[in-house]
Structure formats: C-alpha cells, structure tokens
Motif scaffolding. Structure first.
Motif, short mmCIF file in Angstrom:
data_model
loop_
_atom_site.label_atom_id
_atom_site.label_comp_id
_atom_site.label_asym_id
_atom_site.label_seq_id
_atom_site.Cartn_x
_atom_site.Cartn_y
_atom_site.Cartn_z
N THR A 105 0.84 -1.19 0.00
CA THR A 105 0.00 0.00 0.00
C THR A 105 0.87 1.24 0.00
O THR A 105 2.02 1.21 0.46
CB THR A 105 -0.93 0.02 1.22
N ASP A 106 0.31 2.34 -0.50
CA ASP A 106 1.00 3.62 -0.40
C ASP A 106 0.58 4.38 0.86
O ASP A 106 1.05 5.49 1.11
CB ASP A 106 0.76 4.47 -1.65
N GLY A 107 -0.32 3.78 1.66
CA GLY A 107 -0.80 4.43 2.88
C GLY A 107 -1.86 5.47 2.65
O GLY A 107 -2.40 6.04 3.59
N HIS A 108 -2.19 5.73 1.37
CA HIS A 108 -3.20 6.74 1.02
C HIS A 108 -4.43 6.11 0.37
O HIS A 108 -5.20 6.79 -0.31
CB HIS A 108 -2.60 7.78 0.08
N GLY A 109 -4.60 4.79 0.57
CA GLY A 109 -5.79 4.12 0.06
C GLY A 109 -5.56 3.20 -1.12
O GLY A 109 -6.39 2.35 -1.43
N ARG A 110 -4.43 3.37 -1.81
CA ARG A 110 -4.13 2.48 -2.94
C ARG A 110 -3.38 1.25 -2.43
O ARG A 110 -2.46 1.36 -1.62
CB ARG A 110 -3.29 3.21 -3.99
N TRP A 111 -3.79 0.06 -2.94
CA TRP A 111 -3.19 -1.16 -2.44
C TRP A 111 -3.29 -2.26 -3.48
O TRP A 111 -4.06 -2.17 -4.45
CB TRP A 111 -3.88 -1.61 -1.15
N ALA A 112 -2.49 -3.30 -3.28
CA ALA A 112 -2.51 -4.46 -4.18
C ALA A 112 -2.07 -5.70 -3.40
O ALA A 112 -1.18 -5.62 -2.54
CB ALA A 112 -1.61 -4.25 -5.38
N GLU A 113 -2.68 -6.81 -3.70
CA GLU A 113 -2.27 -8.09 -3.12
C GLU A 113 -1.15 -8.68 -3.97
O GLU A 113 -1.10 -8.50 -5.18
CB GLU A 113 -3.45 -9.07 -3.08
N GLY A 114 -0.23 -9.37 -3.29
CA GLY A 114 0.86 -10.01 -4.00
C GLY A 114 1.19 -11.37 -3.42
O GLY A 114 0.81 -11.68 -2.29
N VAL A 115 1.91 -12.16 -4.21
CA VAL A 115 2.38 -13.47 -3.77
C VAL A 115 3.91 -13.49 -3.95
O VAL A 115 4.42 -13.09 -4.99
CB VAL A 115 1.75 -14.61 -4.59
N VAL A 116 4.59 -13.95 -2.92
CA VAL A 116 6.05 -13.98 -2.96
C VAL A 116 6.53 -15.01 -3.98
O VAL A 116 6.13 -16.18 -3.94
CB VAL A 116 6.62 -14.31 -1.57
N LYS A 117 7.40 -14.56 -4.89
CA LYS A 117 8.06 -15.47 -5.82
C LYS A 117 9.38 -15.96 -5.24
O LYS A 117 9.71 -17.15 -5.36
CB LYS A 117 8.32 -14.77 -7.16
N ALA A 118 10.12 -15.03 -4.63
CA ALA A 118 11.43 -15.41 -4.09
C ALA A 118 11.92 -14.34 -3.13
O ALA A 118 11.57 -13.17 -3.24
CB ALA A 118 12.44 -15.58 -5.22
N ALA A 119 12.72 -14.78 -2.17
CA ALA A 119 13.43 -13.87 -1.27
C ALA A 119 14.90 -13.90 -1.67
O ALA A 119 15.50 -14.97 -1.75
CB ALA A 119 13.26 -14.30 0.18
N GLU A 120 15.47 -12.71 -1.93
CA GLU A 120 16.85 -12.62 -2.40
C GLU A 120 17.69 -11.84 -1.39
O GLU A 120 17.38 -10.70 -1.06
CB GLU A 120 16.90 -11.93 -3.76
N GLY A 121 18.75 -12.46 -0.92
CA GLY A 121 19.60 -11.81 0.04
C GLY A 121 18.86 -11.52 1.34
O GLY A 121 18.04 -12.30 1.79
N LYS A 122 19.17 -10.36 1.93
CA LYS A 122 18.57 -9.99 3.20
C LYS A 122 17.50 -8.92 3.09
O LYS A 122 16.84 -8.60 4.07
CB LYS A 122 19.65 -9.50 4.18
N ASP A 123 17.33 -8.35 1.86
CA ASP A 123 16.41 -7.20 1.78
C ASP A 123 15.68 -7.07 0.45
O ASP A 123 15.25 -5.99 0.08
CB ASP A 123 17.17 -5.91 2.07
N ARG A 124 15.52 -8.16 -0.28
CA ARG A 124 14.78 -8.10 -1.55
C ARG A 124 13.74 -9.21 -1.60
O ARG A 124 14.06 -10.39 -1.42
CB ARG A 124 15.74 -8.26 -2.75
N LEU A 125 12.52 -8.79 -1.84
CA LEU A 125 11.41 -9.74 -1.97
C LEU A 125 10.81 -9.55 -3.36
O LEU A 125 10.38 -8.46 -3.73
CB LEU A 125 10.35 -9.46 -0.90
N VAL A 126 10.81 -10.62 -4.17
CA VAL A 126 10.26 -10.56 -5.52
C VAL A 126 8.82 -11.05 -5.46
O VAL A 126 8.54 -12.14 -4.94
CB VAL A 126 11.09 -11.41 -6.50
N LEU A 127 7.90 -10.23 -5.98
CA LEU A 127 6.46 -10.53 -5.86
C LEU A 127 5.79 -10.60 -7.22
O LEU A 127 6.17 -9.90 -8.16
CB LEU A 127 5.76 -9.42 -5.06
#
Length: 249
Positions: free
Chosen positions: A44-66
């Motif tokens: 979400t952007d915190g202003h009402g816009r949002w989207a659902e996602g599904v994790v494809k992969a976690a890369e390293g310590k700080d990247r989530l591919v959705l």
C-alpha cells in the motif's frame, strides 16, 4: 490471519506485474518476517491504494520478488473522524497515536493546549512530530490498514477553533460535570461529513479554551463515569463514534 502489509512510495503502473520490494520494507519482510515463496502480502501507499501479492522469491537480506495483482483503491471512510490530541507527557503521545490508528481514526492533530506540560519547539518539536507520524505508519501496517491517518503539524488553539467551526459535528471531551457536558454516547451524529473531537491535556481544557471552542460551535461531552487519561480518551471516543456511525457495522 490476514496478509502482512508493507508500504511503498507509489503503486503507479505496478499492478499485474513482477514487483521488487527492497530497502527497509524489503529487509523487514525478508529478515524479520522471514517471508518465503508462496506467501501472501499486501502493498500500500498508505493513502488508500493497495494491491495483493504473492512472494516469488526472497533474495539476500532485503529483496522480496512478488507477483503483484491489480491495484485497487479504498474510498475514504465517512464520516471522517479527526481527533485533536493535546500533547501528553513522555511517550504517551505515541501511545495515543498508536491506539487511535489501530482503532480507525482518520486524522490526528497535535495541539499545544494552555495546560500542556510538554511543548513542541524547534528541533525538539520536529523530532516529536516525526515520531508521531512514524508511529501512525507502523500502527497502520500492524492493523492492516491501507489508508493511514493524517498526522498534521501542531496546531494552536485558534487553529483548533477554526477546525471545529468547519466541522459537521464538533465536540470537546470535558469531565467537569458541573459544566453541563452531555453524554457522547447519545449525541446526534452525522452520517457524512467531518467529526472533530478535542481531547485536552491531563490538567483539562482551560475555561478560555472552552469558551473559544463553544464560540466555534463545539459542545462539551463526556464519555462515562470514569476520567480517562489524555492518552486513552481519544481511542475510547473514536471507538464509540465508529460504532455509533455504523463504520464498525
């Protein structure tokens, strides 16, 4: 349990495509939440816009591919509820912001009331305001909101009076029974528009402030038989208003 919420700066042109969540939010998702492939998330952007996602992969310590779904927008709630919160002592301000956000308040206005011991000035005031805004953001995520409350700049008493004058329903929480306050639980509330509620400091709202607020169209109301601390009164009142206006239906 509902999917965890993460905040992104913008969701423009992000829906229906692969999306990389990185930075502090990506680090929290990977290293703290330990999300893995196949798990659901909400961006979400915190202003009402949002989207659902599904994790494809976690890369390293700080990247989530959705794999991100379509972007939706949540309409603002009605009636809109704003709490003018007098500045409490210590960290009770953050407590008030946290619980009001989790409950569902739409906006919070810090108020430097005459009887406030705490005063926001200069760099200290800017730092305190930043803490309130960060608290609202984190509490919004924790409570699975996609539209976080606005935390305004600190207001003067005259600025609060102007807010009250423009409201469709304006109330000041005041526990002095000799003053002639009414019960908030039986007040005639609007179904639309703006509700503005003033929560005074531990020492109470001064007679001069009450007079100015009355002139602006606000009445004095009480919550119940007990006297709540300034850090909890706004949350209790917000819950009451959400129930009575049908927003919790």
């Amino acid at each position: 349990m509902t999917a965890p919420v993460f905040v992104v700066e913008s969701l423009e042109r992000a829906g229906g495509a692969e999306f990389v969540l990185d930075g502090p939010e990506g680090r929290h998702a990977v290293s703290v939440k330990r999300l893995r492939a196949g798990e659901d998330v909400v961006l979400t952007d915190g202003h009402g816009r949002w989207a659902e996602g599904v994790v494809k992969a976690a890369e390293g310590k700080d990247r989530l591919v959705l794999d991100l779904g379509a972007v939706a927008e949540e309409a603002p709630e009605r009636p809109r509820i704003t709490v003018v919160q007098a500045l409490p002592k210590g960290d009770r301000g953050e407590l008030a912001v946290e619980t009001m956000t989790e409950t569902g308040v739409d906006a919070i206005v810090p108020w430097a009331a005459a009887r406030c011991i705490t005063q926001w000035k200069g760099e200290r005031g800017a730092k305190a305001l930043g803490k309130w805004r960060a608290t609202a953001r984190e509490a919004g995520k924790q409570s699975r909101r996609v539209r976080f409350p606005d935390v305004a700049d600190a207001a003067t008493t005259k600025q609060v009076a102007a807010l009250l004058a423009a409201a469709d329903f304006a109330a000041v929480l005041h526990e002095d029974r000799d003053y002639g306050s009414e019960a908030l639980a039986t007040a005639d509330l609007p179904a639309e528009g703006e509700i503005v509620l003033v929560v005074g400091p531990e020492g109470g709202v001064s007679p001069e402030e009450l007079a100015l607020f009355e002139e602006a169209g606000a009445k004095a109301y009480r919550l119940g038989r007990t006297v709540l601390r300034t850090s909890t009164a706004g949350t209790a009142a917000t819950a009451l208003l959400l129930g009575r206006t049908g927003r919790w239906s």
